[in-house]
Scaffold this motif. Structure first.
Motif, PDB file in Angstrom:
ATOM      1  N   VAL A   1       8.110  -6.213 -12.862  1.00 39.48           N
ATOM      2  CA  VAL A   1       9.060  -5.446 -12.039  1.00 39.48           C
ATOM      3  C   VAL A   1       9.326  -6.200 -10.742  1.00 39.48           C
ATOM      4  CG1 VAL A   1       9.580  -3.218 -10.971  1.00 39.48           C
ATOM      5  CG2 VAL A   1       7.990  -3.298 -12.886  1.00 39.48           C
ATOM      6  N   ASP A   2      10.605  -6.279 -10.383  1.00 35.66           N
ATOM      7  CA  ASP A   2      10.971  -6.713  -9.034  1.00 35.66           C
ATOM      8  C   ASP A   2      10.847  -5.486  -8.134  1.00 35.66           C
ATOM      9  OD1 ASP A   2      12.130  -7.504  -6.645  1.00 35.66           O
ATOM     10  OD2 ASP A   2      13.876  -8.438  -7.570  1.00 35.66           O
ATOM     11  N   LEU A   3       9.933  -5.522  -7.177  1.00 34.89           N
ATOM     12  CA  LEU A   3       9.632  -4.351  -6.350  1.00 34.89           C
ATOM     13  C   LEU A   3      10.571  -4.212  -5.148  1.00 34.89           C
ATOM     14  CD1 LEU A   3       5.749  -4.588  -6.556  1.00 34.89           C
ATOM     15  CD2 LEU A   3       7.291  -3.127  -7.881  1.00 34.89           C
TER      16      LEU A   3
ATOM     17  N   ALA B   1       5.567   4.085 -13.131  1.00 30.70           N
ATOM     18  CA  ALA B   1       5.418   4.680 -11.801  1.00 30.70           C
ATOM     19  C   ALA B   1       6.209   3.902 -10.756  1.00 30.70           C
ATOM     20  CB  ALA B   1       3.938   4.736 -11.422  1.00 30.70           C
ATOM     21  N   PHE B   2       6.097   2.583 -10.768  1.00 28.33           N
ATOM     22  CA  PHE B   2       6.819   1.770  -9.792  1.00 28.33           C
ATOM     23  C   PHE B   2       8.330   1.895  -9.987  1.00 28.33           C
ATOM     24  CE2 PHE B   2       3.185  -1.477  -8.954  1.00 28.33           C
ATOM     25  CZ  PHE B   2       2.596  -0.556  -8.088  1.00 28.33           C
ATOM     26  N   ARG B   3       8.765   1.866 -11.234  1.00 29.03           N
ATOM     27  CA  ARG B   3      10.208   1.979 -11.491  1.00 29.03           C
ATOM     28  C   ARG B   3      10.742   3.341 -11.059  1.00 29.03           C
ATOM     29  NH1 ARG B   3      10.394  -1.079 -17.395  1.00 29.03           N
ATOM     30  NH2 ARG B   3      10.614  -3.201 -16.549  1.00 29.03           N
ATOM     31  N   SER B   4       9.924   4.380 -11.172  1.00 29.05           N
ATOM     32  CA  SER B   4      10.376   5.712 -10.752  1.00 29.05           C
ATOM     33  C   SER B   4      10.550   5.776  -9.236  1.00 29.05           C
ATOM     34  CB  SER B   4       9.387   6.785 -11.221  1.00 29.05           C
ATOM     35  OG  SER B   4       8.160   6.731 -10.505  1.00 29.05           O
TER      36      SER B   4
ATOM     37  N   THR C   1      17.493  17.337  -0.251  1.00 26.65           N
ATOM     38  CA  THR C   1      16.111  16.879  -0.082  1.00 26.65           C
ATOM     39  C   THR C   1      15.964  15.441  -0.578  1.00 26.65           C
ATOM     40  OG1 THR C   1      15.325  17.606  -2.259  1.00 26.65           O
ATOM     41  CG2 THR C   1      15.269  19.222  -0.474  1.00 26.65           C
ATOM     42  N   GLU C   2      14.927  14.770  -0.073  1.00 28.56           N
ATOM     43  CA  GLU C   2      14.601  13.437  -0.563  1.00 28.56           C
ATOM     44  C   GLU C   2      13.897  13.536  -1.917  1.00 28.56           C
ATOM     45  OE1 GLU C   2      12.326  11.373   2.343  1.00 28.56           O
ATOM     46  OE2 GLU C   2      14.017  11.100   3.722  1.00 28.56           O
ATOM     47  N   ILE C   3      13.945  12.433  -2.664  1.00 28.92           N
ATOM     48  CA  ILE C   3      13.273  12.365  -3.964  1.00 28.92           C
ATOM     49  C   ILE C   3      12.184  11.308  -3.883  1.00 28.92           C
ATOM     50  CG2 ILE C   3      13.590  11.922  -6.432  1.00 28.92           C
ATOM     51  CD1 ILE C   3      16.537  12.610  -6.084  1.00 28.92           C
ATOM     52  N   GLU C   4      10.962  11.680  -4.224  1.00 24.04           N
ATOM     53  CA  GLU C   4       9.868  10.714  -4.172  1.00 24.04           C
ATOM     54  C   GLU C   4       9.877   9.788  -5.379  1.00 24.04           C
ATOM     55  OE1 GLU C   4       6.091  12.443  -3.549  1.00 24.04           O
ATOM     56  OE2 GLU C   4       6.630  13.358  -1.630  1.00 24.04           O
ATOM     57  N   ARG C   5      10.111  10.348  -6.564  1.00 23.13           N
ATOM     58  CA  ARG C   5      10.103   9.543  -7.770  1.00 23.13           C
ATOM     59  C   ARG C   5      11.151  10.107  -8.734  1.00 23.13           C
ATOM     60  NH1 ARG C   5       4.064   9.199  -9.968  1.00 23.13           N
ATOM     61  NH2 ARG C   5       5.169   8.063 -11.607  1.00 23.13           N
ATOM     62  N   LEU C   6      11.755   9.202  -9.507  1.00 20.77           N
ATOM     63  CA  LEU C   6      12.767   9.601 -10.476  1.00 20.77           C
ATOM     64  C   LEU C   6      12.521   8.819 -11.765  1.00 20.77           C
ATOM     65  CD1 LEU C   6      15.403  11.123 -11.135  1.00 20.77           C
ATOM     66  CD2 LEU C   6      16.660   9.196 -10.158  1.00 20.77           C
ATOM     67  N   VAL C   7      12.008   9.494 -12.775  1.00 21.18           N
ATOM     68  CA  VAL C   7      11.729   8.864 -14.059  1.00 21.18           C
ATOM     69  C   VAL C   7      12.972   9.013 -14.933  1.00 21.18           C
ATOM     70  CG1 VAL C   7      10.234   8.828 -16.080  1.00 21.18           C
ATOM     71  CG2 VAL C   7       9.293   9.426 -13.837  1.00 21.18           C
ATOM     72  N   GLU C   8      13.583   7.886 -15.223  1.00 20.76           N
ATOM     73  CA  GLU C   8      14.848   7.926 -15.977  1.00 20.76           C
ATOM     74  C   GLU C   8      14.607   7.723 -17.463  1.00 20.76           C
ATOM     75  OE1 GLU C   8      18.214   6.317 -13.051  1.00 20.76           O
ATOM     76  OE2 GLU C   8      16.700   4.804 -13.461  1.00 20.76           O
TER      77      GLU C   8
ATOM     78  N   VAL D   1       0.838  -1.199   0.000  1.00 19.01           N
ATOM     79  CA  VAL D   1       0.000   0.000   0.000  1.00 19.01           C
ATOM     80  C   VAL D   1       0.878   1.255   0.000  1.00 19.01           C
ATOM     81  CG1 VAL D   1      -1.699   1.326   1.311  1.00 19.01           C
ATOM     82  CG2 VAL D   1      -1.948  -1.154   1.092  1.00 19.01           C
ATOM     83  N   GLU D   2       1.977   1.223   0.745  1.00 23.74           N
ATOM     84  CA  GLU D   2       2.900   2.368   0.770  1.00 23.74           C
ATOM     85  C   GLU D   2       3.497   2.607  -0.613  1.00 23.74           C
ATOM     86  OE1 GLU D   2       7.144   3.729   2.813  1.00 23.74           O
ATOM     87  OE2 GLU D   2       6.091   1.957   3.556  1.00 23.74           O
ATOM     88  N   LEU D   3       3.836   1.538  -1.315  1.00 23.34           N
ATOM     89  CA  LEU D   3       4.374   1.672  -2.668  1.00 23.34           C
ATOM     90  C   LEU D   3       3.346   2.299  -3.598  1.00 23.34           C
ATOM     91  CD1 LEU D   3       6.563   1.101  -4.819  1.00 23.34           C
ATOM     92  CD2 LEU D   3       5.503  -1.153  -5.119  1.00 23.34           C
ATOM     93  N   LEU D   4       2.113   1.857  -3.512  1.00 23.04           N
ATOM     94  CA  LEU D   4       1.060   2.435  -4.339  1.00 23.04           C
ATOM     95  C   LEU D   4       0.916   3.928  -4.075  1.00 23.04           C
ATOM     96  CD1 LEU D   4      -1.621  -0.382  -3.956  1.00 23.04           C
ATOM     97  CD2 LEU D   4      -0.466   0.237  -6.083  1.00 23.04           C
ATOM     98  N   GLU D   5       0.972   4.309  -2.797  1.00 18.67           N
ATOM     99  CA  GLU D   5       0.862   5.723  -2.432  1.00 18.67           C
ATOM    100  C   GLU D   5       2.027   6.516  -3.009  1.00 18.67           C
ATOM    101  OE1 GLU D   5      -1.504   7.314  -0.672  1.00 18.67           O
ATOM    102  OE2 GLU D   5      -2.770   5.568  -0.299  1.00 18.67           O
ATOM    103  N   ARG D   6       3.231   5.995  -2.869  1.00 20.96           N
ATOM    104  CA  ARG D   6       4.414   6.699  -3.376  1.00 20.96           C
ATOM    105  C   ARG D   6       4.396   6.807  -4.892  1.00 20.96           C
ATOM    106  NH1 ARG D   6       9.651   4.038  -1.066  1.00 20.96           N
ATOM    107  NH2 ARG D   6      10.583   5.769  -2.197  1.00 20.96           N
ATOM    108  N   ALA D   7       3.765   5.826  -5.538  1.00 20.47           N
ATOM    109  CA  ALA D   7       3.675   5.855  -7.002  1.00 20.47           C
ATOM    110  C   ALA D   7       2.569   6.778  -7.496  1.00 20.47           C
ATOM    111  CB  ALA D   7       3.446   4.436  -7.529  1.00 20.47           C
TER     112      ALA D   7
END
Length: 281
Positions: free
Chosen positions: A83-85, A199-202, A274-281, A16-22
């Protein structure tokens, strides 16, 4: 799109935390529900037992599912791993009593092995060419050798503590598992599934990364570039009305302590980490 996720246990909260972060926020919470809407009107969450999720995906009740590789292998279904989460890591191991006569896989031939993963166990022994009697149990697997129900076990371990407490020694590793995103083969190329994968990969790409921002004298830029072990080099922007520049960079968290001090030594100031929530490469 329906996503099947674990309804309880050690995998529920991290999922659930992963879904929220994504960015897929679950509406009205995720406790004691069979399904829930998300902020994306096209995405619904289905809550199910981790062991049942491969069946949900195989039968089309959900397009994708989040569960352990061990559960997917045990189901025997052919699903696509997307994806391996990188959480819920554990191992399935073959273990036997410390003071017993089983010290190798070959010693299990003709013996009884208790497990909650009979499909995985039989596949493992078949590949090893070992004829063992696999007995399915539904709990307290580690006790079966001590009550003469089995000669050895195949069970999940994370740290090995439970095995040691029950005087069991690891003989061999059967399977290394973690939580994965699985999909029905028919939907792998669906745009919504691809969005979910991105989203998950980011989120995973942002793990252990930090975003650095600072001001620096323009004539020290070469020195600053030497200091920063960034992702593709720093971004440099002019500061209005000043001869300084603003420098932004992504660095590994493990480098931050040294990098900040090195940046100060070459003239950087106003350094913000600062922290990074998501990083789309």
């Amino acid at each position: 799109m329906r996503i099947a996720v674990p309804n309880k246990g050690r995998l529920h909260d991290p999922t659930v935390e992963l879904l929220e972060r994504a960015g897929l926020h679950v509406k009205n919470g995720a406790d004691r529900k069979l399904y829930a809407d998300t902020v994306d009107p096209d995405v619904t969450i289905l809550f199910a037992r981790a062991a049942d999720i491969p069946e949900y995906v195989r039968d089309g009740a959900a397009e994708v599912g989040i569960t352990g590789l061990d559960q997917m292998r045990e189901s025997g279904h052919e699903l696509d791993e997307l994806v391996d989460l990188e959480f819920g890591s554990c191992r399935l191991v073959l273990a036997a009593p410390e003071d017993g006569d089983i010290t190798s896989v070959e010693d299990v031939a003709g013996k009884t092995v208790a497990t909650e993963f009979p499909t995985v166990a039989r596949d493992y022994f078949a590949k090893k060419g070992i004829d063992a009697d696999v007995v399915e149990v539904t709990g307290a697997t580690e006790l079966t050798p001590h009550v003469e129900m089995a000669d050895a076990i195949i069970d999940i371990t994370s740290t090995g503590t439970t095995l040691r407490v029950n005087r069991l020694a690891i003989v061999d590793e059967v399977l290394e598992s973690s939580v994965r995103l699985f999909a029905h083969p028919d939907v792998v190329d669906d745009p919504k599934v691809e969005q979910l994968v991105t989203a998950f990969r980011s989120v995973l790409a942002a793990e252990d990364k930090r975003y650095l921002m600072m001001n620096a004298p323009r004539d020290r830029l070469d020195d600053i570039r030497e200091v920063l072990p960034g992702l593709g080099g720093p971004t440099v922007m002019d500061v209005a009305g000043d001869d300084a520049v603003a420098v932004h960079a992504v660095v590994d968290e493990r480098h931050v302590f040294e990098v900040v001090n090195d940046l100060k030594d070459v003239g950087a100031s106003g350094i913000l980490v600062t922290e990074i929530e998501r990083l789309v490469e």
